[in-house]
Design a protein around this motif. Sequence first.
Motif, mmCIF file in Angstrom:
data_model
loop_
_atom_site.group_PDB
_atom_site.id
_atom_site.type_symbol
_atom_site.label_atom_id
_atom_site.label_comp_id
_atom_site.label_asym_id
_atom_site.label_seq_id
_atom_site.Cartn_x
_atom_site.Cartn_y
_atom_site.Cartn_z
ATOM 1 N N ILE A 2 0.838 -1.204 0.000
ATOM 2 C CA ILE A 2 0.000 0.000 0.000
ATOM 3 C C ILE A 2 0.870 1.250 0.000
ATOM 4 O O ILE A 2 0.567 2.232 -0.690
ATOM 5 C CB ILE A 2 -0.941 -0.007 1.217
ATOM 6 C CG1 ILE A 2 -1.867 -1.234 1.165
ATOM 7 C CG2 ILE A 2 -1.772 1.268 1.254
ATOM 8 C CD1 ILE A 2 -2.806 -1.330 2.329
ATOM 9 N N GLN A 5 2.500 1.760 -3.580
ATOM 10 C CA GLN A 5 1.523 2.141 -4.604
ATOM 11 C C GLN A 5 0.918 3.518 -4.326
ATOM 12 O O GLN A 5 0.614 4.275 -5.254
ATOM 13 C CB GLN A 5 0.420 1.084 -4.689
ATOM 14 C CG GLN A 5 0.904 -0.290 -5.115
ATOM 15 C CD GLN A 5 1.605 -0.280 -6.458
ATOM 16 O OE1 GLN A 5 1.314 0.548 -7.322
ATOM 17 N NE2 GLN A 5 2.561 -1.184 -6.641
ATOM 18 N N SER A 6 0.730 3.870 -3.055
ATOM 19 C CA SER A 6 0.189 5.190 -2.718
ATOM 20 C C SER A 6 1.182 6.291 -3.080
ATOM 21 O O SER A 6 0.800 7.340 -3.619
ATOM 22 C CB SER A 6 -0.160 5.251 -1.229
ATOM 23 O OG SER A 6 -1.157 4.301 -0.908
ATOM 24 N N LYS A 23 4.966 3.873 6.194
ATOM 25 C CA LYS A 23 4.207 2.724 6.675
ATOM 26 C C LYS A 23 3.469 3.068 7.972
ATOM 27 O O LYS A 23 2.307 2.674 8.160
ATOM 28 C CB LYS A 23 5.144 1.534 6.889
ATOM 29 C CG LYS A 23 4.449 0.293 7.423
ATOM 30 C CD LYS A 23 5.436 -0.836 7.657
ATOM 31 C CE LYS A 23 4.734 -2.040 8.271
ATOM 32 N NZ LYS A 23 5.688 -3.160 8.535
ATOM 33 N N ILE A 26 0.294 4.959 7.216
ATOM 34 C CA ILE A 26 -0.781 4.101 6.714
ATOM 35 C C ILE A 26 -1.451 3.372 7.872
ATOM 36 O O ILE A 26 -2.688 3.276 7.946
ATOM 37 C CB ILE A 26 -0.235 3.090 5.683
ATOM 38 C CG1 ILE A 26 0.195 3.810 4.403
ATOM 39 C CG2 ILE A 26 -1.279 2.029 5.367
ATOM 40 C CD1 ILE A 26 -0.940 4.409 3.605
ATOM 41 N N LEU A 73 -4.435 7.039 -1.407
ATOM 42 C CA LEU A 73 -4.490 5.621 -1.047
ATOM 43 C C LEU A 73 -4.699 4.784 -2.312
ATOM 44 O O LEU A 73 -5.693 4.958 -3.025
ATOM 45 C CB LEU A 73 -5.619 5.382 -0.050
ATOM 46 C CG LEU A 73 -5.623 4.044 0.691
ATOM 47 C CD1 LEU A 73 -4.390 3.921 1.576
ATOM 48 C CD2 LEU A 73 -6.888 3.918 1.537
ATOM 49 N N HIS A 74 -3.771 3.882 -2.582
ATOM 50 C CA HIS A 74 -3.818 3.126 -3.829
ATOM 51 C C HIS A 74 -3.225 1.744 -3.603
ATOM 52 O O HIS A 74 -2.438 1.542 -2.661
ATOM 53 C CB HIS A 74 -3.031 3.865 -4.918
ATOM 54 C CG HIS A 74 -3.609 3.689 -6.282
ATOM 55 N ND1 HIS A 74 -4.826 4.194 -6.657
ATOM 56 C CD2 HIS A 74 -3.113 3.054 -7.384
ATOM 57 C CE1 HIS A 74 -5.070 3.898 -7.922
ATOM 58 N NE2 HIS A 74 -4.050 3.193 -8.384
ATOM 59 N N PHE A 75 -3.580 0.784 -4.497
ATOM 60 C CA PHE A 75 -3.206 -0.606 -4.258
ATOM 61 C C PHE A 75 -2.613 -1.306 -5.479
ATOM 62 O O PHE A 75 -2.256 -2.475 -5.392
ATOM 63 C CB PHE A 75 -4.436 -1.394 -3.781
ATOM 64 C CG PHE A 75 -5.167 -0.726 -2.648
ATOM 65 C CD1 PHE A 75 -4.725 -0.870 -1.349
ATOM 66 C CD2 PHE A 75 -6.265 0.085 -2.899
ATOM 67 C CE1 PHE A 75 -5.378 -0.232 -0.304
ATOM 68 C CE2 PHE A 75 -6.930 0.722 -1.863
ATOM 69 C CZ PHE A 75 -6.477 0.569 -0.563
ATOM 70 N N ILE A 95 -7.839 -3.144 -6.992
ATOM 71 C CA ILE A 95 -7.854 -3.667 -5.627
ATOM 72 C C ILE A 95 -7.398 -5.132 -5.591
ATOM 73 O O ILE A 95 -7.365 -5.759 -4.539
ATOM 74 C CB ILE A 95 -9.282 -3.527 -5.034
ATOM 75 C CG1 ILE A 95 -9.296 -3.683 -3.516
ATOM 76 C CG2 ILE A 95 -10.242 -4.507 -5.702
ATOM 77 C CD1 ILE A 95 -8.733 -2.532 -2.771
ATOM 78 N N LEU A 98 -4.544 -6.402 -3.105
ATOM 79 C CA LEU A 98 -4.984 -6.453 -1.711
ATOM 80 C C LEU A 98 -5.892 -7.653 -1.483
ATOM 81 O O LEU A 98 -5.748 -8.364 -0.470
ATOM 82 C CB LEU A 98 -5.712 -5.167 -1.345
ATOM 83 C CG LEU A 98 -6.310 -5.132 0.062
ATOM 84 C CD1 LEU A 98 -5.214 -5.064 1.111
ATOM 85 C CD2 LEU A 98 -7.269 -3.968 0.232
ATOM 86 N N LYS A 336 -12.003 2.010 -2.874
ATOM 87 C CA LYS A 336 -11.769 2.286 -1.451
ATOM 88 C C LYS A 336 -12.898 1.747 -0.579
ATOM 89 O O LYS A 336 -12.680 1.397 0.583
ATOM 90 C CB LYS A 336 -11.581 3.784 -1.241
ATOM 91 C CG LYS A 336 -10.280 4.301 -1.851
ATOM 92 C CD LYS A 336 -10.081 5.784 -1.645
ATOM 93 C CE LYS A 336 -8.782 6.245 -2.322
ATOM 94 N NZ LYS A 336 -8.571 7.703 -2.229
ATOM 95 N N PHE A 339 -11.836 -1.681 0.049
ATOM 96 C CA PHE A 339 -10.736 -1.691 1.014
ATOM 97 C C PHE A 339 -11.252 -1.560 2.437
ATOM 98 O O PHE A 339 -10.854 -2.317 3.333
ATOM 99 C CB PHE A 339 -9.765 -0.559 0.704
ATOM 100 C CG PHE A 339 -8.789 -0.275 1.814
ATOM 101 C CD1 PHE A 339 -7.805 -1.182 2.132
ATOM 102 C CD2 PHE A 339 -8.880 0.906 2.550
ATOM 103 C CE1 PHE A 339 -6.898 -0.935 3.173
ATOM 104 C CE2 PHE A 339 -7.988 1.167 3.585
ATOM 105 C CZ PHE A 339 -6.996 0.245 3.888
#
Length: 384
Positions: A2, A5-6, A23, A26, A73-75, A95, A98, A336, A339
Amino acid sequence: MIVEQSNLKSLQDNINKPAIISKDEIEQFIGIVILMSCVKLPSTRMYWSKHVGQSEVYETMTCNRFEVIKKNLHFNNNDKFKPRGADGHDKLFKIRTLLDQVRERLLLVPKDEYLSVDEQIIPTKCRHEIKQSNPAKPHKWGYKNLVLSGVSGFSYDFDIFAGDQSNSYPSDAPDLGVSFNVVTRLASTVPKHKNYKICFDNWFNSPKLQVYLFKSGLLSLGTVRLNPVPNSNMPVEKDLKKKGRGSMTEKTAIIDGVKLSLVSWYDNKVVNMLSAYVGSEPKTTKRRYFRREKQFKYVTSPQAVDVYNQHMGGVDLLDSMLGYYRIHLRSRQWYKRIFFHMVDMSLVNACLLWRRIKENDEYMPLFAFKLRHMRNICVRQERF
């Protein structure tokens, strides 16, 4: 994953102003949204208010930083996305990484003897092609999530329905149809020939599915529509109603070497059960109220109905626990919502595992478990 990618997403949006998310940030972001699911305020910014704000929130992170993390926020890497019509196109691409990681962790947990397959709705009003409308559900709009659950509500596996691309089945299984293939996919992760039993409703059930599961080493039970059952010749509801509540009819047949039992039972209406391992015997009794006579009486009940009622409600129990303290943080990005559902589901699973391990210790409600987990992330003082 996460974090990388974010940060990549923030660079793709504005290379001159990267977010540089760590980290720890997050983890703190997740801890804050967990608190927001337990302590609800009219708007997100109120959690940083001087009057009604939460100290665990404004002492952990500023409001501006929280919104920067939420925005970025991205995955997954957008550069690897394959457009519709191209080979390898995935409607859940944003997604997918994840979802795969969550499933990998769930598959490590030993399963209950009795399992159930059912659908749940991830509520959302985002615009996306996999969103579905189901007026019969409490949440009319959302993503359909197909879940393999235990009696306690623990989610052992899941599969978010994504239209045509979700109509897949294991390599050693036949193509039984869209709804029946759901069970074969989720059942593929269950150990074979270990006396595991799976329950499902009439949307998933058919004689061909029961035969395949039995030969694969899994015992199955479920309600069934009589349309996919050839030559059943079961009595209609009017005939059973004349005999009164508790009346039943059972027929058995051997299909491809597997003995199946079909039971029709009348209570307030007719219920049809199909199973490869349980039938009407041994019969039990249930207490029912008769309006005309204004008194309670006991009516006969088949064993298949009792086993089904006792072990089918795992996904419904999971839904009820998710609904208590669901994360309602709004976002225009459709993925999201999924998520946040994964965060909620993981916390419910963690709470159920905690209760299983600490069975003889003091009981901990889900609300207290989520708050304790939040403090462990944000404040880093409480430890389990």
